[in-house]
Each structure stands twice: as C-alpha cells, then as structure tokens.
Write a protein that holds these residues in place. Structure first.
Motif, PDB file in Angstrom:
ATOM      1  N   LEU A   1      40.238  40.656  30.535  1.00 14.66           N
ATOM      2  CA  LEU A   1      38.817  40.716  30.147  1.00 14.66           C
ATOM      3  C   LEU A   1      38.415  42.155  29.851  1.00 14.66           C
ATOM      4  CD1 LEU A   1      36.750  38.544  32.642  1.00 14.66           C
ATOM      5  CD2 LEU A   1      37.003  38.216  30.192  1.00 14.66           C
ATOM      6  N   ALA A   2      38.841  43.059  30.719  1.00 16.79           N
ATOM      7  CA  ALA A   2      38.511  44.477  30.541  1.00 16.79           C
ATOM      8  C   ALA A   2      39.080  44.982  29.220  1.00 16.79           C
ATOM      9  CB  ALA A   2      39.065  45.297  31.705  1.00 16.79           C
ATOM     10  N   ASN A   3      40.313  44.582  28.922  1.00 20.68           N
ATOM     11  CA  ASN A   3      40.955  45.026  27.677  1.00 20.68           C
ATOM     12  C   ASN A   3      40.231  44.509  26.449  1.00 20.68           C
ATOM     13  OD1 ASN A   3      42.868  46.361  29.137  1.00 20.68           O
ATOM     14  ND2 ASN A   3      44.375  44.717  29.066  1.00 20.68           N
ATOM     15  N   GLU A   4      39.548  43.377  26.607  1.00 27.24           N
ATOM     16  CA  GLU A   4      38.806  42.812  25.467  1.00 27.24           C
ATOM     17  C   GLU A   4      37.428  43.427  25.325  1.00 27.24           C
ATOM     18  OE1 GLU A   4      38.802  38.649  26.181  1.00 27.24           O
ATOM     19  OE2 GLU A   4      40.966  38.514  25.912  1.00 27.24           O
ATOM     20  N   GLY A   5      37.095  44.355  26.238  1.00 28.74           N
ATOM     21  CA  GLY A   5      35.815  45.048  26.082  1.00 28.74           C
ATOM     22  C   GLY A   5      34.651  44.422  26.828  1.00 28.74           C
ATOM     23  N   MET A   6      34.936  43.465  27.726  1.00 28.90           N
ATOM     24  CA  MET A   6      33.849  42.870  28.510  1.00 28.90           C
ATOM     25  C   MET A   6      33.261  43.924  29.460  1.00 28.90           C
ATOM     26  SD  MET A   6      31.895  40.422  29.636  1.00 28.90           S
ATOM     27  CE  MET A   6      32.391  38.776  29.117  1.00 28.90           C
ATOM     28  N   THR A   7      31.946  44.002  29.522  1.00 27.41           N
ATOM     29  CA  THR A   7      31.285  44.891  30.481  1.00 27.41           C
ATOM     30  C   THR A   7      31.413  44.254  31.860  1.00 27.41           C
ATOM     31  OG1 THR A   7      29.688  45.420  28.754  1.00 27.41           O
ATOM     32  CG2 THR A   7      29.125  46.095  31.001  1.00 27.41           C
TER      33      THR A   7
ATOM     34  N   ARG B   1      41.896  52.045  39.981  1.00 23.97           N
ATOM     35  CA  ARG B   1      42.575  53.174  39.361  1.00 23.97           C
ATOM     36  C   ARG B   1      43.044  52.865  37.941  1.00 23.97           C
ATOM     37  NH1 ARG B   1      46.445  55.995  43.649  1.00 23.97           N
ATOM     38  NH2 ARG B   1      45.713  58.089  43.277  1.00 23.97           N
ATOM     39  N   GLU B   2      43.576  51.646  37.796  1.00 24.24           N
ATOM     40  CA  GLU B   2      44.259  51.288  36.555  1.00 24.24           C
ATOM     41  C   GLU B   2      43.304  50.724  35.508  1.00 24.24           C
ATOM     42  OE1 GLU B   2      47.423  47.842  35.288  1.00 24.24           O
ATOM     43  OE2 GLU B   2      47.197  48.313  37.412  1.00 24.24           O
ATOM     44  N   VAL B   3      42.296  49.965  35.948  1.00 25.14           N
ATOM     45  CA  VAL B   3      41.477  49.210  34.992  1.00 25.14           C
ATOM     46  C   VAL B   3      40.074  49.797  34.829  1.00 25.14           C
ATOM     47  CG1 VAL B   3      40.679  46.897  34.352  1.00 25.14           C
ATOM     48  CG2 VAL B   3      42.779  47.159  35.662  1.00 25.14           C
ATOM     49  N   GLY B   4      39.542  50.379  35.904  1.00 21.90           N
ATOM     50  CA  GLY B   4      38.183  50.911  35.800  1.00 21.90           C
ATOM     51  C   GLY B   4      38.130  52.121  34.869  1.00 21.90           C
ATOM     52  N   ASN B   5      37.004  52.278  34.165  1.00 19.66           N
ATOM     53  CA  ASN B   5      36.825  53.550  33.454  1.00 19.66           C
ATOM     54  C   ASN B   5      35.842  54.431  34.221  1.00 19.66           C
ATOM     55  OD1 ASN B   5      34.575  51.881  32.631  1.00 19.66           O
ATOM     56  ND2 ASN B   5      34.095  53.404  31.098  1.00 19.66           N
ATOM     57  N   ARG B   6      35.091  53.788  35.154  1.00 19.22           N
ATOM     58  CA  ARG B   6      34.212  54.551  36.042  1.00 19.22           C
ATOM     59  C   ARG B   6      34.327  53.973  37.450  1.00 19.22           C
ATOM     60  NH1 ARG B   6      28.452  54.067  33.695  1.00 19.22           N
ATOM     61  NH2 ARG B   6      27.924  55.674  35.221  1.00 19.22           N
TER      62      ARG B   6
END
Length: 247
Positions: free
Chosen positions: A189-195, A207-212
């Motif tokens: 979901l994260a890779n598809e741009g879901m907020t 660490r791996e998936v979060g951008n914040r």
C-alpha cells in the motif's frame, strides 16, 4: 512527495480526570498526501490516542484537526461523511462473525456509499485476490487465522476507497509468524502511494517503510524526522533511552 497537507493537527490535547491525566499534551503535526507516518513510543505515550483522534474516535479536549481543509472538531460538521474517507484498522479485526468475508467487505460500500452490490462485490474480490485470499470469500471469520483476518480488515477498509489509512498497532495481537504477511500488505500500500498513519511496535517497518517517524512520550511529540534521523541520530535522551530498549 507532494506538499499537499491532508491532515493538520494543531495543539491537540486530550485530558482525563479533569486534566490529571494528559493523554495528549499539545501535539501539532502535518500529514502530507503520500506520507507513511509511523508513530512510535512507549506504552501510554499517547500514540493510539493521537491516531484515534484523527477520525474523532477520541474527542479531543482542545485543539483542532483539519482534514482535507475542514476542521472536523467543529461540532457542526457531519463527522461520518469525513470518516468515509479514512480507513481504520485496529489491533482486533472487528469483523462480523455471522457474515462471510465477502459480506463483511461489501457492507459499508453498499450501506454507506450506496454502491450497487454487484459493483461492490467485484471490487472486494479484486482486493481479496490482491492479498491472496480470494478463495476465502465465502468463509466466516472464525475459519481464518489472525493474520488472514487482519489482511481482510485492511482490504475491507480499502473497499471504501479512503484517502488515508489509519493503523492502530495492526500486528500487536498476532502470533509472530503472522506479522510478516500483514506488514507485506501494508508495504505494498505504501509503495502505491497510499497516505498512511501507523502506530506500531515494529521498528523494522518504521525504518524500512515510513518516510516520517514521530516519537511520542508522556502525551507529547518529542521528536520527528526521517527514519534515518530518528534511528541513526536520535537527539533527545528520551528517544535514545527508548531505542536502547527496543532495538
């Protein structure tokens, strides 16, 4: 990463017992469209209270929450209309035991959004396919493992086509070997741009998936930054202490 703010939290407070307990003590944060914001911190730090306030499952004592330009803490607004755009996944799956998986999934789109049942079913089957559970459409929740139920809970929320997904410790009730299958769906979901706003104890995911990453303690937002900032270069003693215990 666009700079389009989807949620703005301003000086949010949640007090219990006439202010003796400050579950949230003046938290302000902006969540941008496409953010995967991971909220970490010790138990009782206010993480879940913050998350649940975002769709007013917790009513703040003070402060405001602007969602897509509307202050949803305003008593005059129809909160249910705004909640339709926020998917929520809890620790416990909250599936209706007497309904099949497919019935669980199409309930809200048909009842709330008035989507024709056939259309809702087609969308639900597509989503089930995506998480590898299309063959369980006619099963009942009791026939599924915890990890399968949580994957269903995620795609059930996606059936409403939300603008943002809120996850409240989605893996903490699962057996360790089932955690990965749920995190994989979230990563996709994260890779598809879901907020996404995710309260979790899974530091690897943060660490791996979060951008914040937000670090909370005692109802306050102590530190925020990229995963690198938070994990490689923690500034506050409180965060250093927390990381020394969990990593």
């Amino acid at each position: 990463m666009t700079n389009d703010k989807i949620i703005q939290v301003k000086d949010l407070k949640k007090y219990y017992k006439k202010g003796v307990i400050k579950a949230l003590d003046g938290v302000s944060v902006d969540i941008n469209r496409g953010d995967v914001m991971v909220v970490i911190g010790p138990s009782g730090s206010g993480k879940s209270t913050l998350l649940r306030s975002l769709n007013l499952l917790e009513e703040p004592t003070a402060g405001s929450i602007i969602f897509e330009g509307v202050d949803i803490t305003n008593k005059k607004i129809d909160i249910n209309k705004h909640r339709q755009k926020m998917g929520m996944v809890f620790q416990h799956f909250n599936l209706f035991p007497h309904k099949t998986i497919l019935e669980n999934m199409i309930l809200a789109p048909v009842e709330v959004k008035k989507i024709p049942a056939e259309q809702a079913k087609a969308k639900a089957m597509q989503l089930l396919e995506r998480v590898g559970l299309a063959d369980r459409a006619d099963a009942y929740p009791i026939q599924l493992s915890g990890g399968q139920k949580q994957r269903i809970a995620i795609v059930r929320a996606l059936c409403m086509e939300p603008d943002v997904m809120l996850f409240d410790e989605p893996t903490s009730a699962l057996d360790p070997e089932m955690v990965g299958e749920v995190l994989d769906v979230m990563k996709e979901l994260a890779n598809e741009g879901m907020t996404m706003v995710v309260v979790t104890h899974e530091m690897g995911f943060a660490r791996e998936v979060g951008n914040r990453v937000l670090f909370m303690a005692d109802g306050k937002l102590v530190e925020e930054g990229t995963p690198e900032d938070i994990f490689e270069n923690p500034q506050s003693e409180r965060l250093q202490d927390f990381l020394s215990k969990v990593l």
